[in-house]
Write a protein that holds these residues in place. Structure first.
Motif, PDB file in Angstrom:
ATOM      1  N   SER A 634       0.851  -1.190   0.000  1.00 55.76           N
ATOM      2  CA  SER A 634       0.000   0.000   0.000  1.00 55.76           C
ATOM      3  C   SER A 634       0.881   1.233   0.000  1.00 55.76           C
ATOM      4  CB  SER A 634      -0.918   0.008   1.226  1.00 55.76           C
ATOM      5  OG  SER A 634      -1.548   1.262   1.370  1.00 55.76           O
ATOM      6  N   GLN A 635       0.830   1.989  -1.065  1.00 53.86           N
ATOM      7  CA  GLN A 635       1.667   3.181  -1.159  1.00 53.86           C
ATOM      8  C   GLN A 635       1.327   4.182  -0.053  1.00 53.86           C
ATOM      9  OE1 GLN A 635       1.175   5.863  -4.611  1.00 53.86           O
ATOM     10  NE2 GLN A 635       3.380   5.628  -4.943  1.00 53.86           N
ATOM     11  N   ASP A 636       0.041   4.394   0.203  1.00 56.26           N
ATOM     12  CA  ASP A 636      -0.363   5.357   1.229  1.00 56.26           C
ATOM     13  C   ASP A 636       0.105   4.930   2.617  1.00 56.26           C
ATOM     14  OD1 ASP A 636      -1.555   6.936  -0.663  1.00 56.26           O
ATOM     15  OD2 ASP A 636      -3.591   6.181  -0.309  1.00 56.26           O
ATOM     16  N   ALA A 637      -0.084   3.652   2.943  1.00 55.90           N
ATOM     17  CA  ALA A 637       0.331   3.162   4.262  1.00 55.90           C
ATOM     18  C   ALA A 637       1.846   3.250   4.420  1.00 55.90           C
ATOM     19  CB  ALA A 637      -0.151   1.721   4.454  1.00 55.90           C
ATOM     20  N   PHE A 638       2.565   2.948   3.354  1.00 58.81           N
ATOM     21  CA  PHE A 638       4.028   2.997   3.399  1.00 58.81           C
ATOM     22  C   PHE A 638       4.498   4.427   3.678  1.00 58.81           C
ATOM     23  CE2 PHE A 638       8.334   2.549   1.517  1.00 58.81           C
ATOM     24  CZ  PHE A 638       8.730   1.389   2.170  1.00 58.81           C
ATOM     25  N   VAL A 639       3.879   5.384   3.049  1.00 58.17           N
ATOM     26  CA  VAL A 639       4.231   6.796   3.276  1.00 58.17           C
ATOM     27  C   VAL A 639       3.935   7.190   4.720  1.00 58.17           C
ATOM     28  CG1 VAL A 639       3.600   9.167   2.691  1.00 58.17           C
ATOM     29  CG2 VAL A 639       3.981   7.499   0.876  1.00 58.17           C
ATOM     30  N   GLN A 640       2.805   6.757   5.247  1.00 56.35           N
ATOM     31  CA  GLN A 640       2.438   7.099   6.621  1.00 56.35           C
ATOM     32  C   GLN A 640       3.483   6.604   7.620  1.00 56.35           C
ATOM     33  OE1 GLN A 640      -0.106   8.921   7.975  1.00 56.35           O
ATOM     34  NE2 GLN A 640      -0.656   9.491   5.862  1.00 56.35           N
ATOM     35  N   ARG A 643       7.569   8.095   6.080  1.00 58.58           N
ATOM     36  CA  ARG A 643       7.781   9.544   6.085  1.00 58.58           C
ATOM     37  C   ARG A 643       7.170  10.231   7.303  1.00 58.58           C
ATOM     38  NH1 ARG A 643       5.811  12.356   0.883  1.00 58.58           N
ATOM     39  NH2 ARG A 643       7.835  11.664   0.069  1.00 58.58           N
ATOM     40  N   LYS A 644       5.992   9.767   7.712  1.00 65.17           N
ATOM     41  CA  LYS A 644       5.254  10.500   8.744  1.00 65.17           C
ATOM     42  C   LYS A 644       5.370   9.907  10.144  1.00 65.17           C
ATOM     43  CE  LYS A 644       2.023  12.416   5.365  1.00 65.17           C
ATOM     44  NZ  LYS A 644       0.596  12.641   5.002  1.00 65.17           N
ATOM     45  N   GLY A 645       6.003   8.742  10.279  1.00 68.37           N
ATOM     46  CA  GLY A 645       6.277   8.211  11.613  1.00 68.37           C
ATOM     47  C   GLY A 645       5.093   7.596  12.318  1.00 68.37           C
ATOM     48  N   ALA A 646       4.192   6.943  11.592  1.00 69.84           N
ATOM     49  CA  ALA A 646       3.007   6.357  12.218  1.00 69.84           C
ATOM     50  C   ALA A 646       3.352   5.286  13.251  1.00 69.84           C
ATOM     51  CB  ALA A 646       2.091   5.762  11.140  1.00 69.84           C
ATOM     52  N   LEU A 647       4.535   4.656  13.121  1.00 63.96           N
ATOM     53  CA  LEU A 647       4.942   3.607  14.062  1.00 63.96           C
ATOM     54  C   LEU A 647       6.139   4.026  14.909  1.00 63.96           C
ATOM     55  CD1 LEU A 647       4.562   0.413  11.821  1.00 63.96           C
ATOM     56  CD2 LEU A 647       2.938   1.351  13.482  1.00 63.96           C
ATOM     57  N   ALA A 648       6.271   5.328  15.139  1.00 62.71           N
ATOM     58  CA  ALA A 648       7.434   5.829  15.880  1.00 62.71           C
ATOM     59  C   ALA A 648       7.524   5.239  17.281  1.00 62.71           C
ATOM     60  CB  ALA A 648       7.388   7.352  15.956  1.00 62.71           C
ATOM     61  N   ARG A 650       6.752   2.436  18.244  1.00 60.56           N
ATOM     62  CA  ARG A 650       7.180   1.040  18.206  1.00 60.56           C
ATOM     63  C   ARG A 650       8.619   0.919  17.720  1.00 60.56           C
ATOM     64  NH1 ARG A 650       2.563  -2.258  15.146  1.00 60.56           N
ATOM     65  NH2 ARG A 650       4.144  -3.900  15.417  1.00 60.56           N
ATOM     66  N   GLY A 651       9.266   2.067  17.530  1.00 60.26           N
ATOM     67  CA  GLY A 651      10.687   2.046  17.210  1.00 60.26           C
ATOM     68  C   GLY A 651      11.048   2.394  15.797  1.00 60.26           C
ATOM     69  N   MET A 652      10.058   2.714  14.955  1.00 56.97           N
ATOM     70  CA  MET A 652      10.345   3.058  13.558  1.00 56.97           C
ATOM     71  C   MET A 652      10.289   4.577  13.411  1.00 56.97           C
ATOM     72  SD  MET A 652      10.998   2.464  10.410  1.00 56.97           S
ATOM     73  CE  MET A 652      10.846   3.366   8.873  1.00 56.97           C
ATOM     74  N   PRO A 653      11.443   5.246  13.292  1.00 60.77           N
ATOM     75  CA  PRO A 653      11.445   6.711  13.228  1.00 60.77           C
ATOM     76  C   PRO A 653      10.963   7.218  11.875  1.00 60.77           C
ATOM     77  CG  PRO A 653      13.649   5.899  12.884  1.00 60.77           C
ATOM     78  CD  PRO A 653      12.803   4.691  13.207  1.00 60.77           C
ATOM     79  N   PRO A 654      10.490   8.444  11.810  1.00 56.19           N
ATOM     80  CA  PRO A 654      10.085   9.021  10.522  1.00 56.19           C
ATOM     81  C   PRO A 654      11.296   9.477   9.715  1.00 56.19           C
ATOM     82  CG  PRO A 654       9.768  10.618  12.264  1.00 56.19           C
ATOM     83  CD  PRO A 654      10.213   9.347  12.937  1.00 56.19           C
ATOM     84  N   GLU A 664       9.111   5.559  -3.084  1.00 54.05           N
ATOM     85  CA  GLU A 664       8.642   4.556  -4.025  1.00 54.05           C
ATOM     86  C   GLU A 664       9.749   3.554  -4.353  1.00 54.05           C
ATOM     87  OE1 GLU A 664       6.283   2.341  -6.610  1.00 54.05           O
ATOM     88  OE2 GLU A 664       5.787   3.751  -4.993  1.00 54.05           O
ATOM     89  N   ALA A 665      10.985   4.036  -4.441  1.00 55.41           N
ATOM     90  CA  ALA A 665      12.110   3.142  -4.726  1.00 55.41           C
ATOM     91  C   ALA A 665      12.291   2.121  -3.604  1.00 55.41           C
ATOM     92  CB  ALA A 665      13.382   3.961  -4.922  1.00 55.41           C
ATOM     93  N   LEU A 666      12.180   2.547  -2.366  1.00 57.17           N
ATOM     94  CA  LEU A 666      12.292   1.621  -1.242  1.00 57.17           C
ATOM     95  C   LEU A 666      11.160   0.597  -1.261  1.00 57.17           C
ATOM     96  CD1 LEU A 666      13.354   4.080   1.601  1.00 57.17           C
ATOM     97  CD2 LEU A 666      14.730   2.205   0.684  1.00 57.17           C
ATOM     98  N   ARG A 667       9.968   1.054  -1.567  1.00 56.31           N
ATOM     99  CA  ARG A 667       8.812   0.160  -1.647  1.00 56.31           C
ATOM    100  C   ARG A 667       9.031  -0.916  -2.703  1.00 56.31           C
ATOM    101  NH1 ARG A 667       3.189  -0.109  -3.346  1.00 56.31           N
ATOM    102  NH2 ARG A 667       3.588   1.232  -5.135  1.00 56.31           N
TER     103      ARG A 667
END
Length: 678
Positions: A634-640, A643-648, A650-654, A664-667
């Motif tokens: 999901s492109q939208d979920a991946f961006v959230q 880029r936006k730190g939705a799981l910060a 839980r340890g995933m920084p933005p 998109e390249a990482l995806r």
């Protein structure tokens, strides 16, 4: 004392050990208040209630979920209370007998500068003056009230929250002071240093730089001016490295601090110091006056270091009978594959011997103390050099242990090799890229050269300079060692077991399934006349980069929580089994269109991700295996998330600096890796 419970005493050293441990006169408590057990960092317990005869009765007392992103730190224990840290440098206190959580401290962290190491947390804690000390990824040092879990004070130890430095090591305490170093030189232009603070007020007392700075700005002292003469070119533009991210040992007999310093930044000396030189104080042990932080002496293990052979492995203190004389020594097994015995008073080398396969040097010259390097090891002129050990080292940061009763040192070892080349690198035009692995060596495993071959636990006799025994352990990476007066050696292993060996013979005498990767370092202590062994288990702290790690044994980040498990004789507790067994399987979306150019760009960007998520998106167990996640579909979920730190939390920084094409390249790169592994 109850029957079968003894504290071994071995003269003045053991009296000092018991005094430092906080043991009560009635013998009810023997504490483990600092990393390594005591300031000598021997990872030795003077207790023998658990021994070769009673080991069969060793059973779990408790298994406590820590509810943190990652953890394999070393806990501490003081007067019946266990203190443990993990991902996000969260600190918790538990009652040893009941497992009841007494308090939980969650530091307020600045997530912006720390990126990939956001959730790693610290390797350990320190206790002194009623306070528990912990460092954090944003460079803060926290002092926490040990009874209440409330913040007493905090201080920013770095020179700015965006300077690339971060803390993953354990603070050390001594003589009313707390000292901390930092990491970061692999990923930013960082200059190493350590800082000492007052334990009560947090006031800075002194700071020592491990490499010189810009000469145009003036040197802090004569030591820095001396060190600068061993560098060439404009080294300060790359920071230099030499970070003290792990090994700091206090020596009360000489009133000294010993530092284990890191590799150069970048690793490639043709970039950082192009006209040669020893590059002090890289890959060295440095002795400082503990009161003032003034330089006393140094011993450099790798002059002009070129292979990521840092000397930040634990520094242990001992008194050995050498040539009929009692010598106060440092015991050290750095990455480079040699075991060093060094005179603590003078800093002079006594012996240095190979622990395993070592090809970068033939030997260490005992007269000069310098290595005799083999030709062709410095990847000159863009050629590929096969070098052993690899950059993971023959011994990495999981600590060794010294038992004065057996006279042996127990070393978690890994047999690694690498094939290095800096082909295509132009030293004159090299630029550091913040957040990326800036080593100046584009290929560490050229031609598909294997990253690892085997792991073992080595019992080394530092007087006879030989192996007493060696046992094979699960590859590639295991926990640190604990040894006891009960003539045992304990080690947590990556295949999900805590194992005990006979400290004299190396025979396995006990093995217990803890049901997830056991990469922490066990400790042993006593409360109310009962000896305990505790160990942090679960998803690893950090990454083994190119290694499959815990996931190869069926352990993964999502389903195996971080726990602290505690054992004692005749324990009646249990350790839960994993919710889901087996490694995660890649998820593929056949409808997702991949563009070769975008996949290639994603691979180039992956250097900023692999520290947690592994090479080729194959998690070593320290973070989610992104190939097995539907997120990238999901492109939208991946961006959230990215880029936006939705799981910060839980340890995933933005990563707000990534543009649309990069995201998109990482995806697409993750999807490509999933298809390869499907």
């Amino acid at each position: 004392m109850s029957a079968g419970f003894r504290r071994h005493t071995l003269g003045f050293a053991a009296i000092l050990l018991v005094a430092l441990s906080g043991a009560h006169p009635d013998g009810r408590s023997v504490n483990w208040p600092v990393y390594g057990g005591q300031t000598d960092e021997n990872h030795y317990s003077p207790l023998d209630q658990i021994n070769r005869t009673t080991i069969g009765r060793l059973k779990p007392v408790s298994a406590i979920d820590l509810d943190v992103p990652r953890a394999n730190s070393e806990p501490i224990a003081v007067d019946g209370v266990l203190y443990v840290t993990g991902g996000l440098s969260i600190v918790q206190a538990f009652d040893v007998e009941t497992g009841k959580r007494l308090w939980r401290f969650e530091p307020k962290l600045d997530t912006a500068p720390i990126k990939m190491r956001f959730a790693w947390g610290a390797r350990g804690l320190a206790y002194d003056h009623g306070r528990v000390f912990v460092g954090a990824q944003d460079g803060q040092l926290f002092a926490i009230d040990a009874k209440t879990g409330k913040l007493d004070w905090s201080v920013q130890t770095t020179e700015g929250q965006d300077d690339g430095r971060y803390i993953t090591g354990a603070p050390r305490v001594f003589d009313g002071k707390v000292i901390i170093g930092h990491g970061g030189a692999d990923f930013a232009a960082v200059r190493g240093y350590v800082t000492a603070y007052d334990v009560v007020s947090g006031k800075q007392l002194w700071r020592f730089y491990t490499v010189p700075g810009d000469p145009a700005k003036g040197f802090e002292d004569a030591t820095q001016a001396m060190a600068a003469k061993t560098w060439s070119g404009e080294y300060w533009k790359h920071g230099g490295g030499g970070t003290v991210w792990n090994a700091i040992t206090y020596d009360p007999e000489f009133g000294r601090i010993y530092l284990g310093t890191g590799n150069g930044a970048p690793w490639n000396p043709k970039i950082r110091s192009p006209r040669g030189g020893d590059d002090l104080f890289l890959a060295s042990i440095v002795a400082l006056d503990a009161k003032t932080g003034k330089y006393l002496w140094h011993y450099q293990e790798n002059p002009n270091e070129a292979w990521d052979y840092n000397s930040t492995m634990d520094i242990e203190l001992a008194t050995l009978a050498i040539d009929g004389k009692a010598r106060k020594v440092i015991l050290h097994a750095p990455k480079n594959g040699f075991f060093y015995v060094i005179d603590r008073e003078s800093g002079k080398l006594i012996s240095a011997d190979k622990l395993g396969k070592v090809t970068w040097a033939d030997r260490i010259d005992l007269q000069t103390g310098r290595p005799v390097e083999n030709p062709g090891m410095r990847y000159a002129d863009g050629t590929a050099s096969e070098v052993w050990p690899g950059n993971l080292g023959l011994h990495n940061w999981p600590p060794m242990a010294f038992n004065s009763g057996t006279g042996l040192v127990y070393i978690p070892a890994i047999e690694t090799g690498m094939k290095m080349t800096d082909k295509g690198v132009d030293p004159a035009h090299w630029e550091d890229v913040p957040g990326m692995l800036n080593n100046g060596v584009p290929e560490l495993y050229a031609d598909g050269f294997p990253a690892t071959s085997a792991a073992s636990l080595i019992a080394w006799d530092p007087v006879r300079k030989t192996k007493a025994w060696q046992v094979k352990t699960p590859a590639p990476w295991n926990g640190g060692a604990l040894t006891t007066a009960g003539k045992l050696v304990f080690q947590g292993q990556i295949d999900g077991h805590l194992v005990a060996y006979d400290a004299v013979s190396g025979k396995p005498v006990w093995r217990y399934a803890v049901n997830t990767a056991a990469g922490g370092t066990p400790i042993s202590y006593a409360w109310k006349d009962r000896q305990y062994v505790s160990l942090v288990i679960g998803p690893p702290l950090g990454s083994q980069f190119s290694l499959e790690g815990a996931s190869a044994y069926g352990y993964n980040f999502r389903t195996q929580p971080a726990r602290i498990v505690t054992f004692a004789l005749d324990g009646t507790g249990t350790i839960p089994k994993p919710a889901v067994a087996g490694p995660e399987q890649p998820l593929v979306d056949p409808s997702m269109k991949l563009e070769p150019a975008m996949v290639k760009l994603g691979g180039a960007l992956w250097g900023g991700c692999m520290g947690c998520h592994g090479t080729h998106a194959r998690s070593p167990g320290s973070a989610p295996d992104l190939r097995a996640s539907p997120l990238h579909h999901s492109q939208d979920a991946f961006v959230q998330v990215v880029r936006k730190g939705a799981l910060a939390q839980r340890g995933m920084p933005p990563f707000p600096e990534l543009n649309d094409d990069q995201i998109e390249a990482l995806r697409q790169y993750i999807e490509a890796m999933a298809r390869e592994g499907h």
